[in-house]
Design a protein around this motif. Structure first.
Motif, PDB file in Angstrom:
ATOM      1  N   GLU A 173       0.833  -1.196   0.000  1.00 25.64           N
ATOM      2  CA  GLU A 173       0.000   0.000   0.000  1.00 25.64           C
ATOM      3  C   GLU A 173       0.869   1.249   0.000  1.00 25.64           C
ATOM      4  N   GLY A 174       0.595   2.128  -0.948  1.00 21.38           N
ATOM      5  CA  GLY A 174       1.296   3.397  -1.016  1.00 21.38           C
ATOM      6  C   GLY A 174       0.365   4.539  -0.672  1.00 21.38           C
ATOM      7  N   ARG A 175       0.701   5.697  -1.137  1.00 24.82           N
ATOM      8  CA  ARG A 175      -0.113   6.890  -0.885  1.00 24.82           C
ATOM      9  C   ARG A 175      -0.146   7.719  -2.167  1.00 24.82           C
ATOM     10  N   PRO A 176      -1.218   8.459  -2.363  1.00 26.12           N
ATOM     11  CA  PRO A 176      -1.297   9.279  -3.581  1.00 26.12           C
ATOM     12  C   PRO A 176      -0.128  10.257  -3.652  1.00 26.12           C
ATOM     13  N   GLY A 177       0.411  10.392  -4.836  1.00 24.86           N
ATOM     14  CA  GLY A 177       1.537  11.299  -5.031  1.00 24.86           C
ATOM     15  C   GLY A 177       1.467  11.984  -6.382  1.00 24.86           C
ATOM     16  N   ASP A 178       2.374  12.886  -6.595  1.00 23.17           N
ATOM     17  CA  ASP A 178       2.454  13.611  -7.853  1.00 23.17           C
ATOM     18  C   ASP A 178       3.280  12.803  -8.851  1.00 23.17           C
ATOM     19  N   ARG A 179       2.693  12.486 -10.004  1.00 21.82           N
ATOM     20  CA  ARG A 179       3.385  11.647 -10.981  1.00 21.82           C
ATOM     21  C   ARG A 179       4.720  12.246 -11.411  1.00 21.82           C
ATOM     22  N   ALA A 180       4.757  13.532 -11.610  1.00 24.81           N
ATOM     23  CA  ALA A 180       5.996  14.180 -12.047  1.00 24.81           C
ATOM     24  C   ALA A 180       7.078  14.066 -10.982  1.00 24.81           C
ATOM     25  N   GLU A 181       6.702  14.249  -9.724  1.00 28.16           N
ATOM     26  CA  GLU A 181       7.686  14.137  -8.648  1.00 28.16           C
ATOM     27  C   GLU A 181       8.176  12.706  -8.495  1.00 28.16           C
ATOM     28  N   ILE A 182       7.253  11.749  -8.629  1.00 27.75           N
ATOM     29  CA  ILE A 182       7.658  10.336  -8.537  1.00 27.75           C
ATOM     30  C   ILE A 182       8.592   9.973  -9.691  1.00 27.75           C
ATOM     31  N   ALA A 183       8.270  10.447 -10.884  1.00 31.43           N
ATOM     32  CA  ALA A 183       9.124  10.186 -12.048  1.00 31.43           C
ATOM     33  C   ALA A 183      10.512  10.778 -11.833  1.00 31.43           C
ATOM     34  N   ALA A 184      10.575  11.944 -11.222  1.00 30.40           N
ATOM     35  CA  ALA A 184      11.866  12.581 -10.952  1.00 30.40           C
ATOM     36  C   ALA A 184      12.669  11.766  -9.938  1.00 30.40           C
ATOM     37  N   GLN A 185      11.989  11.232  -8.918  1.00 34.55           N
ATOM     38  CA  GLN A 185      12.666  10.371  -7.938  1.00 34.55           C
ATOM     39  C   GLN A 185      13.247   9.142  -8.623  1.00 34.55           C
ATOM     40  N   MET A 186      12.446   8.527  -9.488  1.00 36.33           N
ATOM     41  CA  MET A 186      12.888   7.329 -10.199  1.00 36.33           C
ATOM     42  C   MET A 186      14.100   7.639 -11.076  1.00 36.33           C
ATOM     43  N   ALA A 187      14.051   8.748 -11.776  1.00 37.33           N
ATOM     44  CA  ALA A 187      15.162   9.124 -12.646  1.00 37.33           C
ATOM     45  C   ALA A 187      16.427   9.379 -11.838  1.00 37.33           C
ATOM     46  N   LYS A 188      16.274   9.995 -10.678  1.00 39.67           N
ATOM     47  CA  LYS A 188      17.425  10.270  -9.827  1.00 39.67           C
ATOM     48  C   LYS A 188      18.077   8.977  -9.345  1.00 39.67           C
ATOM     49  N   ILE A 189      17.250   8.007  -8.978  1.00 32.76           N
ATOM     50  CA  ILE A 189      17.776   6.713  -8.537  1.00 32.76           C
ATOM     51  C   ILE A 189      18.478   5.999  -9.690  1.00 32.76           C
ATOM     52  N   THR A 190      17.867   6.044 -10.866  1.00 30.90           N
ATOM     53  CA  THR A 190      18.481   5.424 -12.044  1.00 30.90           C
ATOM     54  C   THR A 190      19.845   6.041 -12.331  1.00 30.90           C
ATOM     55  N   ASP A 191      19.916   7.351 -12.316  1.00 32.38           N
ATOM     56  CA  ASP A 191      21.184   8.042 -12.584  1.00 32.38           C
ATOM     57  C   ASP A 191      22.226   7.698 -11.529  1.00 32.38           C
ATOM     58  N   SER A 192      21.809   7.629 -10.279  1.00 36.81           N
ATOM     59  CA  SER A 192      22.735   7.323  -9.198  1.00 36.81           C
ATOM     60  C   SER A 192      23.310   5.917  -9.345  1.00 36.81           C
ATOM     61  N   ARG A 193      22.455   4.952  -9.677  1.00 39.76           N
ATOM     62  CA  ARG A 193      22.928   3.572  -9.848  1.00 39.76           C
ATOM     63  C   ARG A 193      23.918   3.480 -11.006  1.00 39.76           C
ATOM     64  N   GLU A 194      23.594   4.109 -12.097  1.00 45.59           N
ATOM     65  CA  GLU A 194      24.475   4.027 -13.266  1.00 45.59           C
ATOM     66  C   GLU A 194      25.818   4.697 -13.005  1.00 45.59           C
ATOM     67  N   ALA A 195      25.824   5.740 -12.170  1.00 40.30           N
ATOM     68  CA  ALA A 195      27.063   6.475 -11.914  1.00 40.30           C
ATOM     69  C   ALA A 195      27.925   5.827 -10.854  1.00 40.30           C
ATOM     70  N   THR A 196      27.306   5.056  -9.931  1.00 40.81           N
ATOM     71  CA  THR A 196      28.068   4.583  -8.773  1.00 40.81           C
ATOM     72  C   THR A 196      28.165   3.071  -8.648  1.00 40.81           C
ATOM     73  N   GLN A 197      27.435   2.313  -9.472  1.00 38.76           N
ATOM     74  CA  GLN A 197      27.440   0.865  -9.340  1.00 38.76           C
ATOM     75  C   GLN A 197      27.784   0.203 -10.680  1.00 38.76           C
ATOM     76  N   PRO A 198      28.461  -0.948 -10.632  1.00 40.77           N
ATOM     77  CA  PRO A 198      28.854  -1.635 -11.872  1.00 40.77           C
ATOM     78  C   PRO A 198      27.705  -2.459 -12.446  1.00 40.77           C
ATOM     79  N   ILE A 199      26.594  -1.790 -12.771  1.00 44.87           N
ATOM     80  CA  ILE A 199      25.380  -2.508 -13.134  1.00 44.87           C
ATOM     81  C   ILE A 199      25.477  -3.193 -14.493  1.00 44.87           C
TER      82      ILE A 199
END
Length: 328
Positions: free
Chosen positions: A214-240
């Motif tokens: 169960e989650g909570r209602p959120g702003d799609r744009a803000e959630i998308a930005a969070q996801m993009a930030k995590i993606t960028d962080s993984r690609e920059a710091t982990q040998p994925i």
């Protein structure tokens, strides 16, 4: 200065393991005990292709059940002395070179459905964490972005209370369905899972088949930005993009595993064809052609050196299963 000039000297190379002998074929007996199985049931299936490290010996029996009922049918008929091991996407797993005795269960097709209803998401245990995160983002549900940073499936996430980037499974779980070793279907509320850091205290013989979050209602744009930030962080710091197994060791209380490994001078350290990642020191990497024994031995050498330099005993986060191959 080149990488070769500043990285630590390599350790000793473990002896190359002999090719594992085939296990006894249990499939005819299991089919006789559990007629009507609809899933894939095969003997002596190599497991290397099912793991991100691309190492390991065969499963004595590999079972890909069609659904939870199919899984329950086999477990109910399985002799008590036959061990059962569950694997998911193989992202946080070392299969030893001698293979895995007994039945290896892999939840794939039939366990990947994701359904969003209001603020709740029901996901099969075989659904990749990232796909659950994306489904939540598309529905405008906040609280699931952390799953974008976990390279596994929901079943494994439940078993280890997976977490990253400030979130954990315990924060969003409502309940989990599982099949017992005896073939009974049970449901556990989140409070019954006994979650702690990277662990749950549910009985070890439970095989999780699906979960309700169960989650909570959120702003799609803000959630998308969070996801993009995590993606960028993984690609920059982990040998994925390497053959790796995700985070190797859990973080000790008040410390970071990668900092302890780095402090021991092990960035880029190699043993045989396995290496401590130069990008992130809590990741081990198969440089190409490594054996499971080399990767595990490298992890143990890292633990030994970190203990010697810091006094901290690192604990494995990667799951290690199976038996070692016999000496040649």
């Amino acid at each position: 200065m080149s990488v070769a000039e500043h990285q630590p000297a390599s350790g000793p190379k473990p002896t190359e393991p002999a090719a594992p002998a085939p296990f006894a074929d249990l499939v005819p007996e299991l089919r006789a005990r559990a007629p009507g199985l609809r899933g894939r049931l095969e003997a002596n299936v190599p497991l290397a292709d099912f793991t991100w490290f691309r190492v390991g010996g065969p499963a004595q029996v590999l079972f890909l059940p069609a659904d939870a009922d199919d899984l329950a049918r086999l477990l109910a008929a399985l002799p008590a002395q036959v061990p059962v091991t569950v694997i998911g996407l193989g992202s946080n797993l070392i299969v030893r070179d001698g293979g895995v005795p007994g039945v290896v269960v892999r939840l794939a097709r039939g366990f990947t459905e994701i359904v969003v209803e209001g603020c709740r998401i029901t996901a099969g245990a075989g659904a990749p964490d990232v796909k659950v995160a994306r489904a939540a983002a598309e529905a405008g549900l906040d609280g699931f972005s952390f799953l974008r940073g976990i390279p596994g499936a929901i079943g494994g996430a439940l078993r280890m209370n997976a977490g990253a980037y400030g979130g954990e499974v315990k924060d969003v779980l409502v309940s989990a369905q599982a099949v017992t070793r005896a073939g009974a279907v049970v449901t556990l509320a989140a409070a019954e899972m006994g979650f702690t850091y990277r662990h749950c205290h549910a009985p070890d013989d439970l095989i999780f088949t699906r979960a309700v979050f169960e989650g909570r209602p959120g702003d799609r744009a803000e959630i998308a930005a969070q996801m993009a930030k995590i993606t960028d962080s993984r690609e920059a710091t982990q040998p994925i993009k390497s053959r790796t197994g995700g985070s190797t060791f859990t973080n000790p209380p008040g410390a970071s595993a990668w900092k302890l490994v780095d402090g021991a001078g092990l960035r880029g350290f190699t043993l045989g064809r396995a290496q401590v990642s130069e990008l992130h020191t809590n990741f081990l990497v198969n440089l190409g052609g490594a054996t499971a024994a080399e990767i595990e031995a490298l992890g143990e050498e890292v633990r030994r050196r970190v203990l010697a330099t810091s006094g901290v005993a690192l604990e494995w986060e990667i799951k290690r299963i199976g038996i070692a191959a016999p000496a040649p």
